[in-house]
Write an enzyme that holds these catalytic residues in place. Sequence first.
Site, PDB file in Angstrom:
ATOM      1  N   GLN A 139     -21.504  32.763  13.937  1.00  0.00           N
ATOM      2  CA  GLN A 139     -21.768  33.276  15.490  1.00  0.00           C
ATOM      3  C   GLN A 139     -22.620  33.869  15.604  1.00  0.00           C
ATOM      4  OE1 GLN A 139     -17.841  34.785  16.478  1.00  0.00           O
ATOM      5  NE2 GLN A 139     -17.324  32.333  17.164  1.00  0.00           N
ATOM      6  N   LYS A 148     -23.242  44.465  13.190  1.00  0.00           N
ATOM      7  CA  LYS A 148     -21.966  44.989  12.741  1.00  0.00           C
ATOM      8  C   LYS A 148     -21.798  46.043  11.392  1.00  0.00           C
ATOM      9  CE  LYS A 148     -16.653  43.345  11.016  1.00  0.00           C
ATOM     10  NZ  LYS A 148     -16.609  41.831  10.405  1.00  0.00           N
TER      11      LYS A 148
END
Length: 570
Positions: A112, A161
């Site tokens: 992703q 992240k």
Amino acid sequence: MKLTGAEILCQSLEHLGVKHIFGYPGGAILPVYDALGKSKLHHILVRHEQGATHMADGYARATGGVGVAMATSGPGATNMVTGIATAMLDSSPVVCITGQVGSKLLGSDAFQEIDITGITMPITKHNVIVTHAEDIARTVREAFIIANSGRPGPVLVDITKDAQQASAEFDWNASLPKLPPKRVRPSLDKTELDRAIELLNSAKRPLILAGHGIMISGAMRAFEQFVRAGQFHVAMTLLGIGCFPANDPLNLGMMGMHGEAWVNHAIQEADLLIAVGMRFDDRVTGDLRTYAKSARKIHIEIDRAEINKNVKVDAALVGDAREVLEQLLPHIEKKERAAWQNRITEMKGDSAVRDIQSLPDTGHLYAAHVINDLWKETGGDAIVVTDVGQHQMWEAQYYHHNRPRTLITSGGLGTMGFALPAAIGAKFAKPEADVWVVVGDGGFQMTMCELATIVQEKIKVNIAIINNGYLGMVRQWQEFFYDKRYVATPLVAPDFAALANAFGIRGERVTSRGDVTSTIRAARGSKESVLIDFRVEQEDSVYPMVPAGASLHEMIRRPHNPLVETAAEP
Ligand SMILES: Cc1cc2nc3c(=O)[nH]c(=O)nc-3n(C[C@H](O)[C@H](O)[C@H](O)COP(=O)(O)OP(=O)(O)OC[C@H]3O[C@@H](n4cnc5c(N)ncnc54)[C@H](O)[C@@H]3O)c2cc1C
Ligand SMILES: Cc1ncc(C[n+]2csc(CCOP(=O)(O)OP(=O)(O)O)c2C)c(N)n1
Ligand SMILES: [Mg+2]
């Protein structure tokens, strides 16, 4: 105070006054969702990330403030693209926050991973990737400033992240934006200003072209004073509708491809056009070679890049509409222009006889009737959010908006699927407002999954589907320009009322003119959202129409006998 990057993001958003975030979770944004759960922010779970961006956009357009959308990396982020482009083309301040894979994985085709800043480069006002927790507060602060200053537009902040998970010191007051110093606003060019004043006071047939920039600027009061001072007539762009009351005798209505005939003729006959916060879109000008040949032009516009882009002007006043209008105001002389007024009255009279509203009830249900009745029944006070197509143009013609930010519509990109989610955003922004979706049977099917968002959030939004069984606007082009070869425009749809019921929303169907008002009234009276499937004339067309590329005065007009052949019932 030490916080994780995710917590810093949530606290920063709170500091910026954000109350609502429209979003959809996924792996790369999960740390933020975890922090969101502990924050005061209200997260609205959408059904598709395109919906989140339109909701943020609708929220922004209803208030003038920034709307916020959130998504995960990869497909979550790419699903936002249409919504971001929609906001870009209509100068709407939206901030999109996307999760990104860990910074060490960047460029490795990780799960992703997508280069969303690369993808959205041409459709954002600004975008940025953040890889360190300590940069989050400042970057988000900058994003909000950029989105809603000057000419507004969407900004995307992509946060890796690891930046969400790492800890950093959080001090809001110390997280100052590092933006280039704000240029001292250049005062208006004196020569241009003098020339504009001279043109304004000597014009015999002046006409204002009022655009979206008036609302963005919050210039409505200054604009009204300016209009009254000069007794100028006003024509509006689609996105300018609402900036000046529709019921004011000086307001002539919408210009352009589906504008009022008298407005387009007035533009072609004017000796001065005063464009305020509008960008001479090709839907507005028609063929530029024949556009307003007899008019001198003044352009009041915040974005210098718009000056002389499509239409060459005689005086350019670059600045905020409100400030420019306030500077001009003391110099405006009141003039009587009886000949010009008479000419406009004459042109209006000629058009009224073709108006579908003037015709006796023949049992046919026209979209124009539905929208005109909606206007009457809501007292013109609703926020109407339209989709794209024929119904959008009929709304612009038959719902008369007196207040700013009460018509929310996708103009520049013309994005089908905009209406339902944008209306949800508008409802969160203005919970007390009577919010109506006016949408085609085609566009509704693009984002109808957001009915579930309405139900989950327990909000009230009424939905009027103008159901003509066609991709009507495209069918109209096929009728006029492709010899009625209706390829790929007849459209099968579900039973919308039953569909609404399946979502837990009340559904109604209206097939005759006599039932329109009572059904709208009942929907308004209901505490819950109501969807009404209006089965309208299938092959009606929007008139007038300036064919693409034709001159503004070369309009296809409604035939004197407006009854159209009705396609056989399926
Ligand atoms: C099917 C369809 C049909 C259409 N038909 C028509 C039609 O018939 N007529 C019509 O008008 N439109 C029509 N449109 C819409 C059209 O495509 C454009 O979106 C619209 O004309 C743009 O209006 P605008 O220039 O006022 O607004 P925008 O495109 O939003 O431009 C606003 C302008 O204001 C400037 N501005 C922003 N802030 C300020 C400020 N503070 N001070 C000064 N200036 C500022 C911006 O820089 C920009 O130049 C149609 C769209 C669709 C989808
Ligand atoms: C996402 C998207 N795809 C295609 C188009 C091209 N298009 C413009 S209007 C239109 C038809 C819209 O049909 P419908 O929603 O039923 O509205 P109607 O014109 O019938 O009122 C289409 C396909 C578009 N504007 N947006
Ligand atoms: Mg349709």
